[in-house]
Structure formats: C-alpha cells, structure tokens
Design a protein around this motif. Structure first.
Motif, PDB file in Angstrom:
ATOM      1  N   LYS A  36      35.778  40.280  39.882  1.00 38.32           N
ATOM      2  CA  LYS A  36      37.080  39.610  39.748  1.00 38.32           C
ATOM      3  C   LYS A  36      37.467  39.621  38.278  1.00 38.32           C
ATOM      4  CE  LYS A  36      39.219  35.045  40.563  1.00 38.32           C
ATOM      5  NZ  LYS A  36      38.976  33.664  41.051  1.00 38.32           N
ATOM      6  N   GLN A  37      38.701  40.009  37.990  1.00 42.45           N
ATOM      7  CA  GLN A  37      39.172  40.045  36.614  1.00 42.45           C
ATOM      8  C   GLN A  37      40.494  39.306  36.540  1.00 42.45           C
ATOM      9  OE1 GLN A  37      40.504  43.818  34.842  1.00 42.45           O
ATOM     10  NE2 GLN A  37      39.307  43.343  33.027  1.00 42.45           N
ATOM     11  N   ILE A  38      40.530  38.300  35.634  1.00 41.89           N
ATOM     12  CA  ILE A  38      41.751  37.510  35.458  1.00 41.89           C
ATOM     13  C   ILE A  38      42.393  37.896  34.142  1.00 41.89           C
ATOM     14  CG2 ILE A  38      42.680  35.186  35.148  1.00 41.89           C
ATOM     15  CD1 ILE A  38      40.504  34.159  36.969  1.00 41.89           C
ATOM     16  N   LEU A  39      43.683  38.223  34.183  1.00 46.21           N
ATOM     17  CA  LEU A  39      44.482  38.475  32.980  1.00 46.21           C
ATOM     18  C   LEU A  39      43.855  39.535  32.079  1.00 46.21           C
ATOM     19  CD1 LEU A  39      45.548  34.834  32.023  1.00 46.21           C
ATOM     20  CD2 LEU A  39      46.890  36.571  33.194  1.00 46.21           C
ATOM     21  N   GLY A  40      43.270  40.565  32.656  1.00 44.13           N
ATOM     22  CA  GLY A  40      42.712  41.641  31.867  1.00 44.13           C
ATOM     23  C   GLY A  40      41.533  41.246  31.015  1.00 44.13           C
ATOM     24  N   GLN A  41      40.921  40.143  31.367  1.00 48.72           N
ATOM     25  CA  GLN A  41      39.788  39.659  30.591  1.00 48.72           C
ATOM     26  C   GLN A  41      38.472  40.000  31.263  1.00 48.72           C
ATOM     27  OE1 GLN A  41      40.163  38.445  27.466  1.00 48.72           O
ATOM     28  NE2 GLN A  41      42.256  39.084  27.807  1.00 48.72           N
ATOM     29  N   GLN A  42      37.533  39.115  31.183  1.00 50.30           N
ATOM     30  CA  GLN A  42      36.171  39.419  31.585  1.00 50.30           C
ATOM     31  C   GLN A  42      36.068  39.817  33.046  1.00 50.30           C
ATOM     32  OE1 GLN A  42      33.431  36.298  30.662  1.00 50.30           O
ATOM     33  NE2 GLN A  42      31.668  37.627  30.874  1.00 50.30           N
ATOM     34  N   MET A  43      35.212  40.803  33.284  1.00 55.46           N
ATOM     35  CA  MET A  43      34.888  41.195  34.652  1.00 55.46           C
ATOM     36  C   MET A  43      33.827  40.226  35.159  1.00 55.46           C
ATOM     37  SD  MET A  43      36.532  43.995  35.382  1.00 55.46           S
ATOM     38  CE  MET A  43      35.634  45.007  36.553  1.00 55.46           C
ATOM     39  N   SER A  87      44.102  34.155  42.557  1.00 55.86           N
ATOM     40  CA  SER A  87      44.966  35.186  41.966  1.00 55.86           C
ATOM     41  C   SER A  87      44.211  35.896  40.848  1.00 55.86           C
ATOM     42  CB  SER A  87      46.241  34.554  41.399  1.00 55.86           C
ATOM     43  OG  SER A  87      47.045  34.012  42.416  1.00 55.86           O
ATOM     44  N   ALA A  88      44.089  37.195  40.977  1.00 58.32           N
ATOM     45  CA  ALA A  88      43.315  37.987  40.016  1.00 58.32           C
ATOM     46  C   ALA A  88      43.403  39.450  40.460  1.00 58.32           C
ATOM     47  CB  ALA A  88      41.849  37.551  39.996  1.00 58.32           C
ATOM     48  N   VAL A  89      42.788  40.307  39.672  1.00 57.66           N
ATOM     49  CA  VAL A  89      42.589  41.687  40.118  1.00 57.66           C
ATOM     50  C   VAL A  89      41.142  41.807  40.569  1.00 57.66           C
ATOM     51  CG1 VAL A  89      42.658  44.123  39.507  1.00 57.66           C
ATOM     52  CG2 VAL A  89      44.293  42.531  38.473  1.00 57.66           C
ATOM     53  N   TYR A  90      40.966  42.307  41.757  1.00 61.15           N
ATOM     54  CA  TYR A  90      39.632  42.467  42.322  1.00 61.15           C
ATOM     55  C   TYR A  90      39.247  43.948  42.265  1.00 61.15           C
ATOM     56  CZ  TYR A  90      40.018  37.680  43.853  1.00 61.15           C
ATOM     57  OH  TYR A  90      40.146  36.314  43.860  1.00 61.15           O
ATOM     58  N   SER A 110      42.615  45.846  43.055  1.00 57.86           N
ATOM     59  CA  SER A 110      43.625  45.284  43.969  1.00 57.86           C
ATOM     60  C   SER A 110      44.110  43.985  43.348  1.00 57.86           C
ATOM     61  CB  SER A 110      43.022  44.997  45.344  1.00 57.86           C
ATOM     62  OG  SER A 110      42.656  46.171  46.009  1.00 57.86           O
ATOM     63  N   LYS A 111      45.378  43.972  42.977  1.00 59.34           N
ATOM     64  CA  LYS A 111      45.929  42.774  42.357  1.00 59.34           C
ATOM     65  C   LYS A 111      46.377  41.814  43.433  1.00 59.34           C
ATOM     66  CE  LYS A 111      49.309  41.116  39.000  1.00 59.34           C
ATOM     67  NZ  LYS A 111      50.408  41.472  38.086  1.00 59.34           N
ATOM     68  N   LEU A 112      45.790  40.640  43.438  1.00 59.93           N
ATOM     69  CA  LEU A 112      46.119  39.617  44.430  1.00 59.93           C
ATOM     70  C   LEU A 112      46.895  38.500  43.749  1.00 59.93           C
ATOM     71  CD1 LEU A 112      45.838  38.358  47.264  1.00 59.93           C
ATOM     72  CD2 LEU A 112      43.703  37.316  46.468  1.00 59.93           C
ATOM     73  N   THR A 113      48.054  38.193  44.292  1.00 62.87           N
ATOM     74  CA  THR A 113      48.853  37.081  43.809  1.00 62.87           C
ATOM     75  C   THR A 113      48.983  36.069  44.935  1.00 62.87           C
ATOM     76  OG1 THR A 113      50.113  38.541  42.353  1.00 62.87           O
ATOM     77  CG2 THR A 113      51.057  36.374  42.816  1.00 62.87           C
ATOM     78  N   VAL A 114      48.485  34.868  44.675  1.00 60.66           N
ATOM     79  CA  VAL A 114      48.554  33.790  45.666  1.00 60.66           C
ATOM     80  C   VAL A 114      49.613  32.797  45.203  1.00 60.66           C
ATOM     81  CG1 VAL A 114      47.275  32.009  46.892  1.00 60.66           C
ATOM     82  CG2 VAL A 114      46.121  34.123  46.208  1.00 60.66           C
ATOM     83  N   LEU A 115      50.617  32.582  46.034  1.00 61.23           N
ATOM     84  CA  LEU A 115      51.732  31.702  45.654  1.00 61.23           C
ATOM     85  C   LEU A 115      51.549  30.304  46.239  1.00 61.23           C
ATOM     86  CD1 LEU A 115      54.622  34.217  46.309  1.00 61.23           C
ATOM     87  CD2 LEU A 115      53.507  33.717  44.129  1.00 61.23           C
TER      88      LEU A 115
END
Lengths: 115, 111
Positions: A36-43, A87-90, A110-115
């Motif tokens: 899981k990667q949030i905002l292009g940061q740590q994997m 919400s993150a890129v998986y 896979s970019k997941l956006t949870v609203l």
C-alpha cells in the motif's frame, strides 16, 4: 521483461462498499505480495502469499482485508467494507522465489479512492 | 521488526552532478538489498540488487555501497541526467518472504 498486470488502474467507491483489486502476476512466479502506498510515499507491506496461503501479514492488513488466488487465476485483494483510510495506491508484486532468490516485479498500481 | 530509514526525502541536483541516497537498517540478519526507481504513475523498477557478501557494485552509472558494520546502504548516481528524476526506494530482506522499504527519495535533476 516480465510484467505484472493490475486491474483496475483506478477505482472510486463509497465508504462501506466492497472492492476487489486484481493482479495477474508473472506466469511462473510463486510468491505474491500486496503493498500500500499513500501519496507517493513509503511502500507499506500488507501481505504475502505462497502455495495458496498467507505467509506473512502486517498490522495494516486489517480484518476487512482478504487475499486469494483461486486455481492460478488472478491474485486478488478484497476489502470489505472499505474505510476512508483505505484510499491509496495498491501495488501487487510477484517473485519466482522468496526475497533471497529473486527480485520483486511490480505492477503499475491500482489507485483506490474511498469517498 | 526491521526498520529502514532513508534519507534525504528530497534531493535536487544539477544535471551532470552526482546524487547520493542512503538507507540504514536495523536487522543484522538482513542479507539482500535492493534499489528501486519509481516514475510518476508507475510501479517500481528494480535498479540493482546486492547480496550481503558484496561491498560495492557498479552498473551503468550507478554505484551501490554496502557497509554491514554500520548497517548502511547507499546509492550513488554519477552524472545524473533529467531522465533520472524519479522517486528512489531502498528495500532490504533477511531472506524470508518480506521486503522492507525505505520511505523514498524524490530526486529532481535540473537541466
């Protein structure tokens, strides 16, 4: 070179819904991973899977998460129900052997956006 | 568990200069070391892998140094060019299934 394919590339869903992220790993690979990667940061490691079983999972791999690879088809990550913090890129990855025997090949995420 | 620290988080260098990224790890059983490059919107691409019996490895303008005593791994991009602009991650493993990643370094090479 070898490719890991991920479907979908982007998904937007409402909080509480279920989502399944699909990964088609490199054909002869035996070990499969989700990160899981949030905002292009740590994997952040979520889980690895071998021989039909979860081998190791992190504390980020909540009870709402599950993985499977039925009969050599897609390696899937299912989240049910989803939460805003999901919400993150998986990224899916696969390797022929474990960490010491080969590199990880990553999908494009896979970019997941949870609203 | 393993802790991997990576620095700096951001790095800007003029074209032609070198760029150095450093990772430190904590588990003395760590034996496998990797550097990955991530371009915007893409997955991670392996740049170089090093086993613990190697102190220095050079390939195509990249140099990886491994200092096992200090538990430190570095990546040196010599003569960086704009195409090197990306996020770079180190990853380490003790040889089990898990790879531990650093937080990444966003490199910008200024033309």
């Amino acid at each position: 070179g070898p490719k890991v394919l991920q479907i979908p590339s982007h998904q937007i869903i409402d909080m509480g819904q279920m989502v399944t992220l699909n990964c088609d790993p490199v054909s002869n690979h035996l070990y499969f991973y989700w990160y899981k990667q949030i905002l292009g940061q740590q994997m952040e490691f979520l889980v690895n899977f071998y021989n039909g079983k979860v081998m190791e999972k992190s504390k980020l791999f909540k009870d709402q998460f599950s993985v499977e690879r039925p009969d050599g088809s897609y390696f899937t990550l299912k989240i049910q129900p989803t939460a805003l913090e999901d919400s993150a890129v998986y990224f899916c990855a696969s390797s022929l052997g474990g960490a010491g025997t080969g590199q990880l090949y990553f999908g494009e995420g896979s970019k997941l956006t949870v609203l | 568990g393993e802790q991997v620290e990576q620095r700096p988080p951001h790095l800007s260098v003029p074209e032609g200069d070198s760029a150095v990224i450093i990772c430190t790890y904590t588990d003395s059983a760590t034996a496998y070391f990797y550097w990955y490059k991530q371009e915007p919107g893409a997955g991670l691409q392996l740049l170089m892998s090093v086993f613990s019996n190697v102190d220095r490895k050079e390939e195509q303008g990249l140099t990886v140094l491994l200092n096992k005593k200090d538990k430190q791994l570095s990546l040196n991009l010599t003569a960086a060019h704009p195409g090197d602009s990306a996020v770079y991650f180190c990853a380490v493993s003790a040889g089990y299934q898990n790879f531990y990643f650093g937080k990444g370094t966003s490199l910008t090479v200024i033309p």
